[in-house]
Scaffold this active site. Structure first.
Site, PDB file in Angstrom:
ATOM      1  N   ARG A 133     -17.013 -22.082  60.781  1.00 39.64           N
ATOM      2  CA  ARG A 133     -17.028 -23.482  60.765  1.00 39.64           C
ATOM      3  C   ARG A 133     -15.408 -23.893  60.861  1.00 39.64           C
ATOM      4  NH1 ARG A 133     -21.437 -24.914  56.151  1.00 39.64           N
ATOM      5  NH2 ARG A 133     -23.104 -23.988  56.936  1.00 39.64           N
ATOM      6  N   ASP A 184     -27.805 -16.749  52.282  1.00 38.78           N
ATOM      7  CA  ASP A 184     -28.508 -17.616  53.092  1.00 38.78           C
ATOM      8  C   ASP A 184     -30.148 -17.259  52.782  1.00 38.78           C
ATOM      9  OD1 ASP A 184     -29.190 -19.984  54.113  1.00 38.78           O
ATOM     10  OD2 ASP A 184     -28.340 -19.396  56.098  1.00 38.78           O
ATOM     11  N   LYS A 202     -32.417 -32.699  48.080  1.00 42.64           N
ATOM     12  CA  LYS A 202     -31.808 -31.259  47.817  1.00 42.64           C
ATOM     13  C   LYS A 202     -31.450 -31.446  46.426  1.00 42.64           C
ATOM     14  CE  LYS A 202     -27.363 -32.651  49.130  1.00 42.64           C
ATOM     15  NZ  LYS A 202     -26.139 -32.131  49.492  1.00 42.64           N
TER      16      LYS A 202
HETATM   17 ZN    ZN Z   1     -30.616 -23.154  56.851  1.00 48.05          ZN
END
Ligand code: ZN
Length: 560
Positions: free
Chosen positions: A285, A305, A387
Site C-alpha cells: 500500500r 488475514d 467492525k
Molecule cells: Zn479482507
C-alpha cells in the site's frame, strides 16, 4: 515558548502550536536553525517569562482587526489561519509585549507554569503538506509538579530504550535501507526466526480453529480491482498499474478478492458454510513518506488475514469464535489488557438497515457474552459494514491497534457470491474480514517494544547459549549443543578463547533467555549449570533434565 523563541530569534514567524497527548509543540518559521543545543537557552528565557508573573489577557477582535494586527506583525501564517475561520470574532491572548492567536481558555498568569521541559526539534511541513514550506517544530511537555514531570521524563527514557528501530539494529532483527526502498522490510535471520515461530503458531492454531489455509498471488488484473470497488475508494493507496500482455495488472493492497475467487470456484451449499479461509498474505500500500515509521508503518507487509463466509444464522457464533480466538492469540503474546471499540453504521453505507442491525447486534452480543467492556464509536464503521477494533496495552501502558473484525455487505454484492440454501435458492453469504495481529511487521515492532527485545523463551531467536569455561570443554559443549538442536531447541555455542564473564556478557546483550555453562565439574557429571538472562541461576541439570525442562517451558509459551 513561542514568546521566548521570538525574543531570542527576532523575525521568527509562528505557525500552529497545539497541545497534544503528554505535551505540546509549536511549528515555527525562523531564519535561525533551531537545534537541540538551543533548547536549554530557550528554556532559560521561558523561566524568565514565567518569573515575570505577567497575566495572560484575553481580547476579542473582529476578523478584520485580527487580520490587520497579525499582518502588521508579519505573522503571515496566522493571517492565513484567521482568514479560514468561520467565526466573525477571534480571540487573542496577550502577555507583556507578546500576543498570539488562541481560542483559550488559558492559565491566568505565567507563574502558574510549574514544571516544563523542551524535548526535541523536528522538521514539519506547513499544514503537513510536503508541497509547502518545511518549518521547525519544537516539542515540549509541562506538568503541575516537578515529580510528575520527572515521572514522564523517565517514561520517555524507557520508550527510547525500547524503540524497535534501535533494538532491531542492536539485536540484528531487521533493517530498512535506502537501497531497497522506503517502507520495505528486510527480515534478518534472527528476526526471521521469530517470525517463523509466530507463523507456525498462527498456522497450527488456525487449523485447530477450523480455518483452511490459502496462498494467493501478489497481483491481479486491474479489472478485478474495478469490480471490488477498490479503484473507486482505495486508489490513492494503490501503486500504478503495470502492463503485461497488453493487459493492466495491479499489485495487491488486499487479499479479499482472491479469497472470494476461491469461494466462487465451486457451487457452495448451505451445508458447506461456514467456510473460513486464512492466509498470511503480503500486500503493498502506498503510504506517504512522512508517515512511514520503522516497522509500525510500512509499504509492504504481511497481514494475518482471514475471510469467513457464513449464513445469517451463523453470524453470532462465528463472531464469538473470532473474538475468543483473537483474545487467545493476544494473551499468548502477553497482552492481557486491551481497549475495544465497536464502530456502527456511518451516514453513507451499503446494505440494508436490517442487515446492519443484525451484524452490529452480533458484534455487540459477542462482546457482552465475553463480559468485555467496550466503547461504541457511533457512525465510525466502514461504509461496507460494522467492525470491532481491539487496541492492546503494552508493558509501558501504551495502546496499539492490532486486531480488527469487520462484517462486509459490499463485496458479496459486488462480486456476486452465492450459496444454495436449503430451499435450493441462491442466497448471499455474510462475509467477515478479520486480522488478529494486523500485520506481522507492525505486530513484530510492537512485540519488540513490549518485551524490550527480551523475547520469551518460545519466541527467542536463540533460546540457549552453551558457554565453555576453557578450551578443554569445547568438545563436550558441542555434544550438548548438538543434542539441543536435535531436540528442536534453538541453541548456539560460544567456545571462543575468552573469559567466561565476557561470554556471559555477550549472551546477555543478545538477550538469550538461558545460558548453559560448562566447566570441569559439569563435564564430570554430564551436566550444565544454567544461568538466566536476568543473572539468576536456575541450578544444575544433567542433559536429559535440561532437554525436558526447556521443552516443557517452550510448550507452555510462558511470558518469561
Ligand atoms: Zn479482507
Amino acid at each position: 515558548m513561542a514568546h521566548a523563541v521570538k525574543e531570542l530569534y527576532p523575525g521568527t514567524k509562528l505557525a500552529i502550536g497545539p497541545s497534544i497527548a503528554d505535551g505540546f509543540y509549536y511549528d515555527l518559521d525562523s531564519d535561525h536553525t533551531i537545534s537541540e543545543e538551543d533548547l536549554p537557552k530557550i528554556e532559560k528565557k521561558m523561566k524568565e517569562i514565567i518569573k515575570s508573573k505577567r497575566p495572560f489577557v484575553r481580547k476579542e477582535l473582529t476578523k478584520d482587526e485580527a487580520v490587520r494586527m497579525f499582518q502588521d506583525m508579519g505573522e503571515t501564517y496566522k493571517v492565513e489561519l484567521i482568514n479560514e475561520l468561520d467565526d466573525g470574532t477571534v480571540s487573542v491572548y496577550e502577555e507583556g509585549d507578546f500576543v498570539d492567536l488562541c481560542r483559550g481558555p488559558h492559565l491566568e498568569k505565567t507563574s502558574m507554569v510549574k514544571a516544563f521541559k523542551l524535548l526535541s526539534v523536528a522538521g514539519a511541513y506547513w499544514r503537513g503538506d510536503e508541497k509547502n514550506k518545511m518549518l521547525q517544530r519544537i516539542y515540549g511537555t509541562a506538568f503541575p509538579t516537578r515529580e510528575e514531570l520527572q515521572k514522564h521524563l523517565d517514561f520517555l527514557e524507557e520508550v527510547k530504550k525500547r524503540d524497535h528501530r534501535r533494538l532491531g539494529k542492536e539485536l540484528d532483527l531487521f533493517s530498512l535501507t535506502d537501497d531497497i526502498g522506503a517502507g520495505l522490510v528486510l527480515w534478518h535471520p534472527r528476526g526471521a526466526s521469530i517470525r517463523r515461530v509466530i507463523e507456525s503458531f498462527w498456522l497450527d492454531e488456525h487449523q485447530k480453529a477450523g480455518y483452511q489455509i490459502l496462498y494467493t498471488p501478489h497481483m491481479a488484473k486491474l479489472d478485478l480491482w474495478q469490480k471490488t470497488g477498490h479503484l473507486d475508494f482505495y486508489r490513492d493507496n494503490m501503486y500504478s498499474p503495470m502492463e503485461i500482455d497488453e493487459m493492466e495488472y495491479e499489485i495487491k493492497p488486499m487479499n479479499c478478492p482472491f479469497h472470494v475467487s476461491v469461494f466462487k470456484s465451486q457451487l457452495r451449499s448451505y451445508r458447506d458454510l461456514p467456510l473460513r479461509y486464512a492466509e498470511l498474505g503480503t500486500v503493498y500500500r502506498y503510504e506517504r513518506s512522512g508517515v512511514l515509521h520503522g516497522l509500525l508503518r510500512v509499504r509492504g507487509f504481511t497481514q494475518d488475514d482471514a475471510h469467513i463466509f457464513c449464513r445469517e444464522d451463523q453470524i453470532d457464533d462465528e463472531v464469538l469464535k473470532v473474538l475468543d480466538f483473537t483474545l487467545f492469540v493476544l494473551k499468548t503474546f502477553g497482552f492481557d489488557d486491551y481497549n475495544i471499540y465497536l464502530s456502527t453504521r456511518p451516514d453513507k453505507y451499503v446494505g440494508t438497515e436490517g442487515a446492519w442491525d443484525k451484524a452490529t447486534n452480533a458484534l455487540e452480543k459477542a462482546l457482552k457474552h465475553k463480559e468485555l467492556s467496550y466503547e461504541v464509536d457511533p457512525g465510525e464503521g466502514v461504509f461496507y459494514g460494522p467492525k470491532i477494533d481491539i487496541k492492546v496495552t503494552d508493558s509501558l501502558g501504551r495502546q496499539w491497534q492490532c486486531s480488527t473484525i469487520q462484517v462486509d455487505f459490499n463485496i458479496p454484492e459486488r462480486l456476486d457470491i452465492n450459496y444454495r440454501d436449503s430451499d435450493s435458492r441462491d442466497s448471499r453469504p455474510i462475509m467477515i474480514h478479520r486480522a488478529l495481529m494486523g500485520s506481522l511487521e507492525r505486530f513484530f515492532g510492537v512485540l519488540i517494544e513490549h518485551y524490550a527485545g527480551a523475547f520469551p523463551l518460545w519466541l527467542a531467536p536463540v533460546q540457549v547459549s552453551v558457554l565453555t569455561i576453557a578450551e578443554r570443554h569445547a568438545e563436550f559443549a558441542r555434544t550438548v549443543a548438538d543434542r539441543l538442536i536435535q531436540e528442536g531447541i534453538r541453541a548456539d555455542i560460544d567456545t571462543d578463547n575468552e573469559k567466561i564473564g565476557k561470554k556471559i556478557r555477550r549472551a546477555t546483550l543478545s538477550k538469550t533467555p538461558y545460558m548453559c555453562i560448562i566447566g570441569d565439574k559439569e563435564m564430570e557429571k554430564n551436566a550444565v549449570t544454567i544461568r538466566m538472562r536476568s543473572g539468576d541461576s536456575a541450578g544444575e541439570k544433567n542433559i536429559d533434565e535440561l532437554v525436558d525442562f526447556l521443552r516443557d517451558e517452550i510448550s507452555k509459551r510462558r511470558q518469561i
